[in-house]
Design a protein around this motif. Sequence first.
Motif, PDB file in Angstrom:
ATOM      1  N   MET A   1      -6.537   3.139   6.366  1.00  0.00           N
ATOM      2  CA  MET A   1      -6.468   2.763   4.935  1.00  0.00           C
ATOM      3  C   MET A   1      -5.247   2.893   4.416  1.00  0.00           C
ATOM      4  SD  MET A   1      -8.932   4.821   2.403  1.00  0.00           S
ATOM      5  CE  MET A   1      -8.971   4.303   0.556  1.00  0.00           C
ATOM      6  N   ILE A   2      -4.619   2.185   3.549  1.00  0.00           N
ATOM      7  CA  ILE A   2      -3.493   2.319   2.774  1.00  0.00           C
ATOM      8  C   ILE A   2      -3.772   3.159   1.629  1.00  0.00           C
ATOM      9  CG2 ILE A   2      -1.755   1.152   1.370  1.00  0.00           C
ATOM     10  CD1 ILE A   2      -2.029  -1.175   3.072  1.00  0.00           C
ATOM     11  N   GLU A  32      -3.811  -7.778  11.070  1.00  0.00           N
ATOM     12  CA  GLU A  32      -4.400  -6.447  10.259  1.00  0.00           C
ATOM     13  C   GLU A  32      -3.765  -5.759   9.317  1.00  0.00           C
ATOM     14  OE1 GLU A  32      -7.182  -5.957  11.957  1.00  0.00           O
ATOM     15  OE2 GLU A  32      -7.556  -4.393  10.708  1.00  0.00           O
ATOM     16  N   THR A  33      -2.341  -5.789   9.405  1.00  0.00           N
ATOM     17  CA  THR A  33      -1.722  -5.316   8.073  1.00  0.00           C
ATOM     18  C   THR A  33      -2.143  -5.949   7.054  1.00  0.00           C
ATOM     19  OG1 THR A  33       0.130  -4.634   9.546  1.00  0.00           O
ATOM     20  CG2 THR A  33       0.656  -4.669   7.090  1.00  0.00           C
ATOM     21  N   LYS A  35      -4.918  -7.662   6.248  1.00  0.00           N
ATOM     22  CA  LYS A  35      -6.205  -7.225   5.937  1.00  0.00           C
ATOM     23  C   LYS A  35      -6.226  -5.853   5.050  1.00  0.00           C
ATOM     24  CE  LYS A  35      -8.581  -9.911   9.383  1.00  0.00           C
ATOM     25  NZ  LYS A  35      -9.584  -9.650  10.743  1.00  0.00           N
ATOM     26  N   LYS A  36      -5.479  -5.013   5.762  1.00  0.00           N
ATOM     27  CA  LYS A  36      -5.325  -3.715   5.215  1.00  0.00           C
ATOM     28  C   LYS A  36      -4.704  -3.830   3.599  1.00  0.00           C
ATOM     29  CE  LYS A  36      -5.281  -0.993   9.214  1.00  0.00           C
ATOM     30  NZ  LYS A  36      -4.346  -0.122  10.011  1.00  0.00           N
ATOM     31  N   GLN A  39      -7.444  -5.111   1.141  1.00  0.00           N
ATOM     32  CA  GLN A  39      -8.441  -3.935   1.144  1.00  0.00           C
ATOM     33  C   GLN A  39      -8.084  -2.832   0.225  1.00  0.00           C
ATOM     34  OE1 GLN A  39     -11.460  -4.275   2.534  1.00  0.00           O
ATOM     35  NE2 GLN A  39     -12.026  -2.741   0.911  1.00  0.00           N
ATOM     36  N   PHE A  40      -6.906  -2.425   0.337  1.00  0.00           N
ATOM     37  CA  PHE A  40      -6.142  -1.606  -0.720  1.00  0.00           C
ATOM     38  C   PHE A  40      -6.287  -1.818  -2.046  1.00  0.00           C
ATOM     39  CE2 PHE A  40      -3.498   1.588  -2.587  1.00  0.00           C
ATOM     40  CZ  PHE A  40      -2.743   0.693  -3.839  1.00  0.00           C
TER      41      PHE A  40
END
Length: 185
Positions: A1-2, A32-33, A35-36, A39-40
């Motif tokens: 999680m960022i 993946e990065t 997507k993170k 999400q952040f």
Amino acid sequence: MITMKDIVREGHPILNHSAKDVSIPPTEQDIETLKKMIQFIKNSQDEKIAEEYELRAGVGLAAPQIGLSKRMIAVHFEDFNNQLYSDGYFNPKIVSHSVEFTYLSSGEGCLSVDREVAGYVPRYARITVSAINLAGEHVKLRLRGYAAIVFQHEIDHLNGVMFYDRINKQEPFLIPEHAKACDVD
Ligand SMILES: O=C(O)C[C@@H](Cc1ccccc1)[C@H](O)SCc1ccccc1
Ligand code: NI
């Protein structure tokens, strides 16, 4: 999680350099990065999560802001017509733009800048952006108003440009020629 500890702050050279194209098709790691990153931004707009993890609200994020010199951006916001923009983009490029400019009358901020910088940030009023989205589709986005501003702010990060670089040093609140504020009727 960022979280905010992963956000690079002004003064770090990565924010003043152009980022490199992402190789297409993107690797699993790049996907993946991205997507993170999305999400952040969603987490930063969730009152409970933002409070728990002390996240600053944001509507966009560019990979250089998490220390990655890659041409990737993520956005999650609704424009003034309540149209939702929520996706990640590889190698976004402004392929055309209007003559007219716009700006936010409140000025701009940045997750990588822990201070207020007053002044209008002139942005193209309309832009066409070509990019590859998170799903791997080649997309052409025709953006105006707030959406155009957000995308220009994020694409600027890929070119090592900070919002305050665009503020008129002599007259920060000078209204650019052919400009109309985006957030006042
Ligand atoms: O630092 C970033 O790139 C994220 C910015 C993007 C942005 C700033 C100003 C105008 C458009 C986009 C953050 O979203 S700054 C905080 C913020 C939060 C909600 C609304 C506008 C700005
Ligand atoms: Ni920023």
